[in-house]
Design an enzyme around this catalytic site. Structure first.
Site, PDB file in Angstrom:
ATOM      1  N   TYR A 169       0.833  -1.204   0.000  1.00 48.82           N
ATOM      2  CA  TYR A 169       0.000   0.000   0.000  1.00 48.82           C
ATOM      3  C   TYR A 169       0.871   1.259   0.000  1.00 48.82           C
ATOM      4  CZ  TYR A 169      -2.983   3.776   1.606  1.00 48.82           C
ATOM      5  OH  TYR A 169      -3.629   4.971   1.705  1.00 48.82           O
ATOM      6  N   HIS A 187      -4.444  16.427  -3.341  1.00 46.84           N
ATOM      7  CA  HIS A 187      -4.687  16.671  -1.920  1.00 46.84           C
ATOM      8  C   HIS A 187      -4.404  18.118  -1.507  1.00 46.84           C
ATOM      9  CE1 HIS A 187      -5.019  12.374  -1.854  1.00 46.84           C
ATOM     10  NE2 HIS A 187      -5.090  12.292  -0.541  1.00 46.84           N
ATOM     11  N   ASN A 217       1.045  11.899   4.967  1.00 48.62           N
ATOM     12  CA  ASN A 217       0.527  11.154   6.122  1.00 48.62           C
ATOM     13  C   ASN A 217       1.321  11.585   7.342  1.00 48.62           C
ATOM     14  OD1 ASN A 217      -0.620   7.757   5.365  1.00 48.62           O
ATOM     15  ND2 ASN A 217      -1.609   9.726   5.168  1.00 48.62           N
ATOM     16  N   TYR A 248     -13.769  34.068  45.663  1.00 49.70           N
ATOM     17  CA  TYR A 248     -13.081  32.881  45.159  1.00 49.70           C
ATOM     18  C   TYR A 248     -12.064  33.203  44.064  1.00 49.70           C
ATOM     19  CZ  TYR A 248     -16.406  29.655  47.419  1.00 49.70           C
ATOM     20  OH  TYR A 248     -17.149  28.941  48.311  1.00 49.70           O
ATOM     21  N   ARG A 287      -8.914  34.207  46.195  1.00 49.06           N
ATOM     22  CA  ARG A 287      -8.283  33.257  47.122  1.00 49.06           C
ATOM     23  C   ARG A 287      -8.186  31.843  46.570  1.00 49.06           C
ATOM     24  NH1 ARG A 287     -12.486  30.817  50.926  1.00 49.06           N
ATOM     25  NH2 ARG A 287     -14.422  31.936  50.545  1.00 49.06           N
ATOM     26  N   PHE A 305      -1.222   7.674  11.916  1.00 54.21           N
ATOM     27  CA  PHE A 305      -1.567   9.020  11.454  1.00 54.21           C
ATOM     28  C   PHE A 305      -2.778   9.598  12.165  1.00 54.21           C
ATOM     29  CE2 PHE A 305      -3.154   5.808   8.363  1.00 54.21           C
ATOM     30  CZ  PHE A 305      -4.482   5.787   8.779  1.00 54.21           C
ATOM     31  N   GLU A 309     -12.235   6.087   5.843  1.00 54.35           N
ATOM     32  CA  GLU A 309     -11.739   6.792   7.026  1.00 54.35           C
ATOM     33  C   GLU A 309     -12.967   7.209   7.836  1.00 54.35           C
ATOM     34  OE1 GLU A 309      -9.521   9.709   4.932  1.00 54.35           O
ATOM     35  OE2 GLU A 309      -8.199   8.181   4.071  1.00 54.35           O
TER      36      GLU A 309
END
Length: 502
Positions: free
Chosen positions: A51, A81, A193, A277, A280, A326, A411
């Site tokens: 792959y 991409h 990746n 608050y 302190r 990834f 994915e």
């Protein structure tokens, strides 16, 4: 020139890289790069189907690619991409992103040739930073779009920022005498990746948060003095009984900041029993926030030099294992916890501002201004702080618990780490603005106690505030002064000399 070894990266080194210190990989790291490249060459020569080396990507992983089209495969991967949108990532993020990619490749499990490392290093050496759109990654299968834009610039596509101008990448590379990169098998996938964009963007938020936390402690101590509040809640014995490390550290810092204040000494036996608050409980609340930042830092240091591409290569024997390193879920959680910590820092600071401008709570003139009515004083700066707190709450819902399937369901669970990092960056800027307003309010309150002086540690802080925002004797436009203090905080000008993160 800082020599980098991915086996010995710490937060101090990452902070130095973020600040722009020149660096390059050590010779030992480069040797590991060469060995991994040889593994890819042997796999290609052996004809095994692997792959990302000789197959398509994602849902197209079953498509075997012939040897004479492997270069085309990698080129098309990058161009297809490179589809981000949005404002360009800050230069500090891009620079750190490149450094992190170099560190990951230098682990020797990615399979790129030395020429790829040299091309990335050349961008850093020439301060030639690719223009990286900040939107388009969901933080799984790597930060695909941002890293593709980085890689495209190496190939002569897209744009590069250099010497104050943004121009076509091909023109910048030619001007610098750099040859556009031609990718070999696996190299495009190895470059896109990875979690380097998410990690760099989250580190950007973390280092801002560190500076903001320091400024918030300084501003909080100044507000305690302005209120004539008590330093007793910061007694070491209280925090030690609880044992939370952040609380112990914050209480110690506040004690040191207030030590020697004539204002504190002046009300040693006053009738006030307890402060609100927001005053302190600073050790408890800010200490918890500091602990969150420590946790996030630990995750990000690990991720900074991690191998997060796919497939991952091993030698002796040669093997490529397709997994999921990834997936940026650890980074997403870190970014969201940074946002949570920042939200509490800002919320507590706004409450202290509110107390100081309220004459019933502070005993000071209403809205910290004389001749009230004609003058509104710090009435609306407190409203601005409240608006920023409200905006922060809208950003506080964790991106890391969200997911949306991508790539035709291949994915099917993503981390949303970049979205979490972007939210952390926005909240950091907001909180710097809130703390800047508190510095104005605290300094104004200190002025009203003259001739009593604040502590030796806080006097220089008061002076720095007054150099940017003079005493408010009558109404004037404060927006510019508030923005200047916000910028000074983000630049580290009010962080103090104490180390909050190792």
């Amino acid at each position: 020139m800082l020599l980098l070894d991915p086996a010995s990266i710490d937060l101090a080194t990452l902070r130095t890289l973020w600040a722009g210190t020149p660096a390059r990989l050590s010779d030992a790291a480069l040797s590991a790069v060469d060995q991994a490249a040889e593994t890819v060459a042997r796999i290609v020569a052996g004809g095994e189907t692997v792959y990302g080396i000789n197959t398509g990507f994602g849902l197209l992983a079953q498509e075997r690619i012939p040897g004479d089209r492997l270069a085309e495969l990698q080129r098309n991967l990058i161009l297809s991409h490179s589809c981000g949108l949005g404002d360009p990532a800050p230069g500090a993020v891009v620079r750190l992103m490149i450094q992190l990619k170099l560190l990951g490749l230098a682990r020797g499990h990615s399979g790129v040739r030395r020429i790829v490392v040299d091309a990335l290093q050349a961008l850093l050496d020439h301060d030639a930073l690719p223009v990286i759109p900040s939107q388009g990654s969901v933080g799984a299968s790597g930060d695909l779009a941002p890293l593709a834009h980085l890689t495209a610039a190496l190939m002569g596509h897209g744009e590069i920022a250099h010497r104050g101008t943004v121009r076509p990448a091909a023109a910048i590379l030619s001007e610098l005498g750099l040859t556009p990169l031609e990718l070999g098998p696996k190299e495009g996938l190895a470059l896109i990746n990875g979690t380097q964009y998410s990690t760099a963007a989250t580190l950007h938020a973390l280092f801002a948060a560190e500076r903001i936390m320091g400024a918030a402690l300084v501003a909080g101590a100044l507000s305690v003095d302005a209120l004539k509040g008590s330093a007793k809640p910061f007694d070491a014995r209280l925090s030690e009984l609880r044992g939370q490390p952040g609380q112990i550290r914050v209480a110690a810092i506040l004690r040191d900041l207030l030590e020697g204040s004539a204002i504190v000494a002046s009300h040693h036996r006053c009738g006030r029993v307890q402060d609100p608050y927001s005053f302190r409980c600073m050790p408890q609340v800010l200490g918890a926030s500091l602990d969150l930042l420590h946790n996030a830092a630990r995750t990000l240091v690990i991720e900074a030099a991690a191998v997060t591409d796919n497939p991952i290569l091993f030698t002796s024997p040669d093997e490529a294992i397709s997994g999921g390193n990834f997936h940026a879920q650890p980074v997403a959680f870190a970014a969201d916890t940074i946002t949570m910590a920042l939200c509490e820092i800002g919320s507590l600071a706004e409450r202290r501002i509110s107390v100081l401008v309220d004459p019933k709570m502070s005993g000071l003139p209403a809205f910290l201004i004389d001749d009230g009515g004609v003058n509104s004083g710090l009435m609306i700066p407190q409203v601005t702080a409240a608006a920023l707190v409200a905006e922060n709450r809208a950003h506080a819902f964790p991106a890391s618990v969200d997911s949306i399937p991508t790539s035709a369901g291949q994915e099917d669970h993503v981390s949303m780490a970049p979205i979490a990092a972007h939210k952390a960056q926005r909240v950091a800027r907001n909180v710097a603005g809130i703390v800047g307003i508190e510095l104005i309010a605290g300094a104004q309150g200190i002025d009203y106690h003259a001739p009593l002086a604040t502590s030796p540690a806080l006097a220089p802080v008061h002076a720095r505030v007054r150099a940017i925002s003079p005493h408010l004797g009558a109404d004037r436009m404060l927006a510019g002064e508030m923005a200047s203090l916000q910028a000074a905080i983000l630049d580290g000008g009010f962080t103090g000399d104490f180390l909050l993160l190792p």
